[in-house]
Design a protein around this motif. Structure first.
Motif, short mmCIF file in Angstrom:
data_model
loop_
_atom_site.label_atom_id
_atom_site.label_comp_id
_atom_site.label_asym_id
_atom_site.label_seq_id
_atom_site.Cartn_x
_atom_site.Cartn_y
_atom_site.Cartn_z
N PRO A 117 0.82 -1.22 0.00
CA PRO A 117 0.00 0.00 0.00
C PRO A 117 0.85 1.27 0.00
CG PRO A 117 -0.32 -1.25 2.05
CD PRO A 117 0.45 -2.12 1.12
N GLY A 118 2.02 1.20 0.62
CA GLY A 118 2.92 2.35 0.61
C GLY A 118 3.36 2.69 -0.81
N ILE A 119 3.70 1.67 -1.56
CA ILE A 119 4.14 1.87 -2.95
C ILE A 119 2.98 2.37 -3.81
CG2 ILE A 119 4.90 0.60 -5.02
CD1 ILE A 119 6.56 -1.17 -3.02
N VAL A 120 1.82 1.76 -3.63
CA VAL A 120 0.63 2.16 -4.41
C VAL A 120 0.30 3.63 -4.13
CG1 VAL A 120 -1.87 1.80 -4.64
CG2 VAL A 120 -0.33 -0.16 -4.57
N ASN A 121 0.44 4.02 -2.88
CA ASN A 121 0.17 5.41 -2.50
C ASN A 121 1.20 6.36 -3.12
OD1 ASN A 121 -1.14 7.47 -0.95
ND2 ASN A 121 0.58 7.43 0.48
N ARG A 122 2.45 5.95 -3.10
CA ARG A 122 3.52 6.81 -3.62
C ARG A 122 3.44 6.97 -5.13
NH1 ARG A 122 8.95 4.36 -2.89
NH2 ARG A 122 7.82 3.28 -1.25
N TYR A 123 3.15 5.89 -5.83
CA TYR A 123 3.16 5.94 -7.31
C TYR A 123 1.75 6.20 -7.89
CZ TYR A 123 7.95 4.23 -7.18
OH TYR A 123 9.31 4.09 -6.95
N LYS A 124 0.77 6.31 -7.02
CA LYS A 124 -0.62 6.57 -7.45
C LYS A 124 -1.13 5.52 -8.44
CE LYS A 124 -0.61 10.18 -4.87
NZ LYS A 124 -0.96 9.87 -3.48
N PHE A 125 -0.85 4.28 -8.15
CA PHE A 125 -1.40 3.22 -8.99
C PHE A 125 -2.92 3.15 -8.79
CE2 PHE A 125 2.96 1.09 -8.47
CZ PHE A 125 3.40 1.62 -9.67
N THR A 126 -3.61 2.76 -9.85
CA THR A 126 -5.08 2.87 -9.81
C THR A 126 -5.78 1.53 -9.60
OG1 THR A 126 -5.15 2.65 -12.22
CG2 THR A 126 -5.09 4.89 -11.32
N ASN A 127 -6.98 1.66 -9.05
CA ASN A 127 -7.94 0.55 -8.87
C ASN A 127 -7.49 -0.52 -7.88
OD1 ASN A 127 -10.55 -0.30 -9.49
ND2 ASN A 127 -9.83 -1.76 -11.01
N PHE A 128 -6.59 -0.17 -6.98
CA PHE A 128 -6.25 -1.07 -5.87
C PHE A 128 -7.28 -0.89 -4.77
CE2 PHE A 128 -2.01 -1.64 -7.62
CZ PHE A 128 -1.60 -2.86 -7.10
N ARG A 129 -7.60 -1.96 -4.11
CA ARG A 129 -8.46 -1.89 -2.93
C ARG A 129 -7.73 -2.59 -1.79
NH1 ARG A 129 -14.21 -1.93 -1.81
NH2 ARG A 129 -14.60 -2.93 0.16
N PHE A 130 -7.63 -1.91 -0.68
CA PHE A 130 -6.99 -2.49 0.50
C PHE A 130 -7.98 -2.53 1.66
CE2 PHE A 130 -3.36 -0.82 -1.90
CZ PHE A 130 -2.48 -1.89 -1.84
N GLU A 131 -7.88 -3.58 2.45
CA GLU A 131 -8.61 -3.66 3.72
C GLU A 131 -7.65 -4.28 4.73
OE1 GLU A 131 -12.39 -3.45 3.99
OE2 GLU A 131 -13.05 -4.28 2.08
N PHE A 132 -7.87 -4.01 6.00
CA PHE A 132 -7.05 -4.69 7.00
C PHE A 132 -7.36 -6.18 6.93
CE2 PHE A 132 -7.17 -0.42 9.08
CZ PHE A 132 -5.80 -0.19 9.01
N MET A 133 -6.32 -6.99 6.92
CA MET A 133 -6.51 -8.43 6.80
C MET A 133 -7.40 -8.98 7.92
SD MET A 133 -3.53 -11.32 6.79
CE MET A 133 -3.88 -13.04 6.57
N LYS A 134 -7.23 -8.46 9.11
CA LYS A 134 -7.99 -8.99 10.25
C LYS A 134 -9.47 -8.57 10.20
CE LYS A 134 -6.98 -5.04 13.11
NZ LYS A 134 -6.96 -4.47 14.40
N GLY A 135 -9.81 -7.63 9.29
CA GLY A 135 -11.18 -7.18 9.17
C GLY A 135 -11.48 -6.03 10.10
N PRO A 136 -12.76 -5.61 10.18
CA PRO A 136 -13.85 -6.14 9.36
C PRO A 136 -13.77 -5.60 7.94
CG PRO A 136 -14.65 -4.35 10.75
CD PRO A 136 -13.21 -4.55 11.11
N TRP A 137 -14.04 -6.49 6.96
CA TRP A 137 -14.05 -6.07 5.56
C TRP A 137 -15.39 -5.42 5.28
CZ3 TRP A 137 -11.99 -11.38 3.37
CH2 TRP A 137 -10.68 -11.57 3.83
N ASN A 138 -15.33 -4.24 4.71
CA ASN A 138 -16.55 -3.47 4.53
C ASN A 138 -16.91 -3.36 3.05
OD1 ASN A 138 -18.65 -1.71 4.58
ND2 ASN A 138 -17.56 -0.05 5.64
N SER A 139 -17.82 -4.24 2.62
CA SER A 139 -18.17 -4.28 1.19
C SER A 139 -19.00 -3.08 0.76
CB SER A 139 -18.91 -5.58 0.87
OG SER A 139 -20.00 -5.72 1.74
#
Lengths: 210, 222
Positions: free
Chosen positions: B186-208
């Motif tokens: 996520p640090g790299i995605v944030n720095r390079y502004k890559f698109t259409n990534f979705r991140f959630e904390f692995m432990k949850g809760p995942w919020n659809s």
């Protein structure tokens, strides 16, 4: 299907001849579809199509037993499975497995299929939209072997109120995301597991018609 | 258990970023992996290597391409080369082609699509089902087909010490198509502004019902 018509309309000359023709063609090699041909000839193509679509959804248990008998006869000469399928042709199969089907190509096919099945838009909706309960974006996955589900099958459609009157557009991203999560967690899900999850989503009340 | 605090799950975010095109079909260019479990009847059916995709809708090419035909992870060449440059290497790549683009958007049709790759993650971990709040309904001993209650996890925890120290990883037995990472991706995605990534904390809760974590906000806080 002729058995269904007999149950709902009785032993009319048309239905009796259609059933006899179907049984006769089950015995004749490569012959099939005589019953539907007679129904089309007597009812007209449009009315026959609507009647068949309706019958496909409402076949009672005893009629299914009768159909099994007819299919057993057809299996003798290998004509079973030649009847048109909403989802297209079977791709491959093995003993006891559900074959994959060709996914549908027209998004609007669901609306047409629902109308043909007599499930027309409710009059109390201002912006009725035909909603794919099995999302269109995953049509290839649903159609895959082990599932064989056609997202345009009218049994997987329902009428929902579109925006701005209704909330269809508001909950669609979440609905699709739920399916995306399900598929990533269960890439080899069976047809029954898909249908169980669909029941769960619909019963949740989070994705209302209105 | 503390290590789970640092992990994320990642995927495409097409349903909350409608401008991105989507792979609706795959056309295999390699032998199919086709296994039908004799024990539980579950069917595995996907290309072993290269394939083409049919894209539809959208007005832009994303860096993470969502795929409706099978939950493959598909990344653009610029993401791959950045990950390699950043020494994230616990994966192998398989080139994929684009056989057709079905979109009414001139913006999309006039652009040259990026080169895309199917990613198979080599980093590994083991999920702790019980600690993740999942009850096992069925688990096939032969093909590992798993049915849990609830059917879809709302967060996952790994067995402590089971991760092989890779920056990106997965449990290839229980959840081969759910992908995890530490905070480097996520640090790299944030720095390079890559698109259409979705991140959630692995432990949850995942919020659809949301767009996932706002990583810009998250990294600014850090």
């Amino acid at each position: 299907m002729d058995i269904y018509f007999i149950q709902t309309e009785g032993w009319t000359p048309n239905n009796t001849v259609a059933l006899c023709a179907d049984i006769a063609m089950a015995i004749v090699p490569i012959g099939t579809g005589a019953g539907p041909a007679i129904q089309v000839a007597s009812r007209g193509p449009k009315a026959a199509a609507a009647a068949y679509a309706h019958a496909a959804v409402h076949v009672p248990e005893w009629a299914r037993f009768g159909q099994t008998g007819v299919k057993l006869l057809q299996s003798v000469d290998g004509t079973v499975g030649n009847s048109p399928d909403l989802g297209g042709n079977a791709n491959s199969t093995g003993p006891g497995s559900i074959p994959g089907i060709t996914p549908p190509s027209q998004h609007s096919g669901l609306k047409s299929a629902m109308n043909a099945a007599g499930n027309n838009a409710p009059v109390n909706m201002l912006r009725p939209q035909a909603h794919h309960n099995l999302p269109w974006k995953f049509r290839d996955w649903f159609a895959g072997e082990g599932r064989g589900l056609n997202v345009n099958d009218p049994q997987f459609g329902r009428w929902v109120e579109g925006s701005p009157v209704g909330r269809h557009q508001n909950w669609t991203p979440e609905y699709n995301r739920r399916w995306s999560d399900f598929i990533r967690a269960n890439p080899n899900a069976t047809r029954q597991e898909v249908l169980d999850y669909l029941d769960e989503l619909l019963a949740s009340g989070e994705f209302p018609n209105q | 258990m503390k290590e789970n605090e640092l992990f994320f799950t990642f995927s495409d975010n097409t349903f909350y970023s409608k401008r991105f095109t989507w792979a609706t079909s795959i056309i295999p260019r390699s032998a199919m992996i086709h296994r039908k479990c004799s024990n539980c009847n579950a069917v595995e059916n996907y290309p072993s290597g290269e394939f083409d995709v049919v894209l539809e809708k959208g007005s832009e090419f994303p860096d993470v391409l969502g795929c409706g035909a099978y939950p493959f992870l598909i990344l653009s060449e610029r993401v791959i080369s950045t990950l390699v440059a950043e020494r994230i290497s616990a994966f192998h790549t398989i080139p994929i082609g684009i056989s057709d683009i079905r979109s009414k958007s001139n913006t999309l049709m006039e652009r040259i699509p990026p080169k895309y790759y199917r990613i198979e993650i080599d980093g590994s971990c083991q999920i702790d089902l019980k600690a993740s709040g999942l009850e096992v309904v069925r688990h096939c001993p032969e093909c590992h087909h798993l049915v849990t209650k609830p059917r879809v996890p709302n967060g996952l925890l790994i067995i402590s010490g089971s991760r092989d120290k890779s920056d990106i990883f997965r449990d290839s037995q229980l959840y081969p198509r759910i992908y995890f990472c530490n905070d480097r991706l996520p640090g790299i995605v944030n720095r390079y502004k890559f698109t259409n990534f979705r991140f959630e904390f692995m432990k949850g809760p995942w919020n659809s019902s949301s767009r996932g974590l706002d990583i810009t906000k998250l990294f600014n806080q850090v």
